[in-house]
Design a protein around this motif. Structure first.
Motif, PDB file in Angstrom:
ATOM      1  N   GLU A  69     -42.041   7.962  46.667  1.00  0.00           N
ATOM      2  CA  GLU A  69     -41.638   8.255  45.287  1.00  0.00           C
ATOM      3  C   GLU A  69     -41.094   9.678  45.173  1.00  0.00           C
ATOM      4  OE1 GLU A  69     -44.734   5.368  42.894  1.00  0.00           O
ATOM      5  OE2 GLU A  69     -45.436   7.317  43.608  1.00  0.00           O
ATOM      6  N   LEU A  70     -41.778  10.630  45.801  1.00  0.00           N
ATOM      7  CA  LEU A  70     -41.300  12.012  45.781  1.00  0.00           C
ATOM      8  C   LEU A  70     -39.913  12.132  46.403  1.00  0.00           C
ATOM      9  CD1 LEU A  70     -44.478  14.063  46.756  1.00  0.00           C
ATOM     10  CD2 LEU A  70     -43.309  14.027  44.547  1.00  0.00           C
ATOM     11  N   LYS A  76     -32.446  11.923  44.191  1.00  0.00           N
ATOM     12  CA  LYS A  76     -31.639  11.605  43.011  1.00  0.00           C
ATOM     13  C   LYS A  76     -31.570  12.762  42.022  1.00  0.00           C
ATOM     14  CE  LYS A  76     -31.051   7.384  44.365  1.00  0.00           C
ATOM     15  NZ  LYS A  76     -29.804   6.941  44.910  1.00  0.00           N
ATOM     16  N   ASP A  77     -32.221  13.885  42.346  1.00  0.00           N
ATOM     17  CA  ASP A  77     -32.282  15.029  41.432  1.00  0.00           C
ATOM     18  C   ASP A  77     -32.764  14.596  40.048  1.00  0.00           C
ATOM     19  OD1 ASP A  77     -31.429  16.889  43.327  1.00  0.00           O
ATOM     20  OD2 ASP A  77     -29.324  16.451  42.906  1.00  0.00           O
ATOM     21  N   LYS A  78     -33.781  13.752  40.043  1.00  0.00           N
ATOM     22  CA  LYS A  78     -34.289  13.202  38.792  1.00  0.00           C
ATOM     23  C   LYS A  78     -35.225  14.151  38.061  1.00  0.00           C
ATOM     24  CE  LYS A  78     -32.640   8.979  39.083  1.00  0.00           C
ATOM     25  NZ  LYS A  78     -31.777   8.373  38.129  1.00  0.00           N
TER      26      LYS A  78
END
Length: 85
Positions: A69-70, A76-78
């Motif tokens: 997840e990380l 994605k630079d989320k």
């Protein structure tokens, strides 16, 4: 979506990938929204369950943010991730 009835600008969204596949009475996902202490975005991992979860070890595993997840978030630079430990 959850809206604070005292302040309609205060909203949170719950998102879970593939929520109905392997349904076990709970969903693990993320709460996403804005905190109005400085108007900053917030994201927390959460579990929504039909009834109280007795298996605390399962709950801990579901709430743990995994390396996969990380890596997804970073690629994605989320999110800007910050640990509160």
């Amino acid at each position: 979506m959850v809206t604070n009835y005292r302040n309609e600008l205060d909203q949170m969204y719950f998102t879970a990938s593939l929520p109905y596949i392997n349904w076990s009475g709970y969903l693990a996902g993320f709460w996403i929204g804005l905190t109005f202490e400085g108007v900053t975005p917030i994201c927390m991992k959460a579990v929504i369950s039909e009834k109280p979860m007795e298996d605390k070890e399962l709950l801990r595993r579901l709430l743990k943010v995994t390396p996969a997840e990380l890596n997804y978030f970073k690629s994605k630079d989320k999110f800007l991730l910050r640990s509160e430990e």
